[in-house]
Design a protein around this motif. Structure first.
Motif, short mmCIF file in Angstrom:
data_model
loop_
_atom_site.label_atom_id
_atom_site.label_comp_id
_atom_site.label_asym_id
_atom_site.label_seq_id
_atom_site.Cartn_x
_atom_site.Cartn_y
_atom_site.Cartn_z
N ASP A 1 0.81 -1.22 0.00
CA ASP A 1 0.00 0.00 0.00
C ASP A 1 0.84 1.28 0.00
OD1 ASP A 1 1.03 -0.11 2.55
OD2 ASP A 1 -0.87 0.28 3.58
N SER A 2 2.16 1.16 -0.06
CA SER A 2 3.05 2.32 0.02
C SER A 2 3.18 3.00 -1.33
CB SER A 2 4.43 1.89 0.50
OG SER A 2 5.37 2.94 0.36
N PHE A 3 3.09 4.35 -1.35
CA PHE A 3 3.28 5.07 -2.60
C PHE A 3 4.72 4.96 -3.07
CE2 PHE A 3 3.76 8.32 0.75
CZ PHE A 3 5.00 8.86 0.43
N HIS A 4 5.65 4.64 -2.15
CA HIS A 4 7.04 4.46 -2.55
C HIS A 4 7.21 3.27 -3.48
CE1 HIS A 4 8.56 7.57 0.06
NE2 HIS A 4 8.07 6.99 1.13
N ALA A 5 6.28 2.33 -3.43
CA ALA A 5 6.35 1.13 -4.26
C ALA A 5 5.21 1.09 -5.27
CB ALA A 5 6.33 -0.12 -3.38
N GLU A 6 4.55 2.21 -5.50
CA GLU A 6 3.39 2.24 -6.39
C GLU A 6 3.71 1.75 -7.79
OE1 GLU A 6 -0.05 5.46 -7.61
OE2 GLU A 6 2.04 6.12 -7.66
N PRO B 1 11.99 11.72 -3.37
CA PRO B 1 10.56 11.89 -3.13
C PRO B 1 9.74 11.39 -4.33
CG PRO B 1 11.47 13.93 -3.92
CD PRO B 1 12.63 12.98 -3.79
N PRO B 2 8.44 11.15 -4.13
CA PRO B 2 7.60 10.78 -5.26
C PRO B 2 7.58 11.90 -6.30
CG PRO B 2 6.26 11.35 -3.35
CD PRO B 2 7.67 11.28 -2.88
N SER B 3 7.62 11.51 -7.56
CA SER B 3 7.64 12.52 -8.61
C SER B 3 7.07 11.94 -9.90
CB SER B 3 9.07 13.03 -8.85
OG SER B 3 9.81 12.11 -9.63
#
Length: 349
Positions: free
Chosen positions: A212-217, A296-298
């Motif tokens: 569920d992590s956005f780091h692994a989206e 960071p997410p980008s």
């Protein structure tokens, strides 16, 4: 009489058209509704923007790097070929999220921003951020950047604020197109054929991200299945895991963003029993000049998604990395394609 009236009307048309255009532009620039529903008054000309939170830095950078007045994190020597001269020596003022000190008020004051832009996230103290807007005396916009699907709207909003609507629209359309291409290509892959992926973080590969992590989206966007079916405990992620646990999961693919782990895992006896290592399916996601995955997410996730979909499903999603990666860097980062060293980025040189 009739001809005189027509002549008078005709002489007024250029003036009326100019006034209409001016009024339209002024209205457009004066008020924007941000991604939290706040109505914000924006100056007509914005030249100096404070990125309040780390994910906002690459967002503004992609639209116009010369607008940034500061950074939340430093660039590395490896980033140098891919970083615009305008931002290389900017002040690093701190951050409201992630790992590092909060913004330094004295450094912020020196940057003299005209607009502040912050990340709208559940982990963010929005009131504290709004206090910063007030302290700096700038209007402030909140944008949502948690997921790749947030980016087209965020780009278009910031593009309007900066008077760069065409540039922002081009980037937003590129992300929408990439999402559609990958969805259409891998969406029909049956559940039993979905590639199971372990995301290895840290030099020893024993930190990871829950599904569920956005780091692994990117894993899910590329049609893969994150083997870590757990719940993220903190925004920064990096959940600890044991090698024994990974061995029981035995993923098809190992994805990492750590060059040291990537360089050693293939010859490390402790990892050699894993099918991903035996089959040579350990892949390094680049981090220059911004992380492809999420720290960071980008917008770089739009590129990572395509690259990983090709690694997971080369038949369903044929994709030429040697052509597509330089083209993406040229569009989003303003880098000449011939400067982009694809093999060095992917750790395959």
């Amino acid at each position: 009489m009739h001809n005189s009236f027509r002549s008078s009307r005709a002489s007024q048309r250029p003036l009326l058209a100019a006034l209409t255009l001016l009024t339209s532009l002024s209205t457009q620039a004066a008020e924007l509704v941000d991604m939290t529903g706040r109505t914000v008054a924006i100056p007509d000309q914005i030249e100096r923007v404070f990125a309040v939170t780390p994910p906002v830095v690459p967002l503004i950078y992609a639209i116009d790097p010369t607008k940034l007045v500061s950074l939340s994190f430093p660039f590395t020597p490896e980033d140098a070929p891919y970083v615009a001269p305008a931002v290389k020596d900017l002040l690093i003022v701190g951050r409201y999220t992630g790992e590092g000190p909060p913004p330094n008020p004295e450094l912020l004051a020196r940057t003299q921003p005209q607009l502040s832009i912050a990340w709208d996230m559940p982990f963010i103290d929005a009131k504290r951020v709004e206090t910063t807007f007030q302290t700096l005396g700038t209007p402030g916009l909140f944008v949502r950047l948690e997921h790749l699907r947030d980016y087209p709207a965020a780009l278009e909003l910031v593009g309007r604020a900066l008077g760069a609507e065409d540039r922002a629209a081009t980037l937003a359309d590129a992300i929408r197109t990439a999402l559609t291409r990958v969805e259409q290509a891998v969406g029909a892959v049956p559940a039993h054929q979905r590639q199971r992926v372990y995301f290895a973080q840290g030099a020893n590969g024993l930190q990871t991200e829950c599904a569920d992590s956005f780091h692994a989206e990117v894993i899910g966007l590329a049609g893969g299945v994150n083997v870590m079916d757990c719940k993220t405990q903190a925004m920064c992620g990096r959940e600890p895991v044991t090698l024994e646990h990974i061995q029981t999961l035995d993923p098809d693919v190992i994805l990492t963003d750590h060059p040291k782990f990537f360089a050693t895992v293939k010859t490390d006896p402790a990892w050699s029993a894993l099918r991903a290592v035996r089959d040579g399916r350990v892949y390094l996601a680049p981090s220059s000049p911004f992380s492809w995955l999420g720290r960071p997410p980008s917008f770089m996730r739009a590129l990572a998604m395509q690259w990983l979909a090709n690694r997971l499903y080369p038949t369903q999603f044929p994709w030429d990395a040697e052509r597509e990666i330089p083209a993406f860097y040229a569009l989003f980062l303003g880098i000449k394609p011939e400067v982009v060293d694809v093999r060095a980025l992917l750790g395959t040189s």
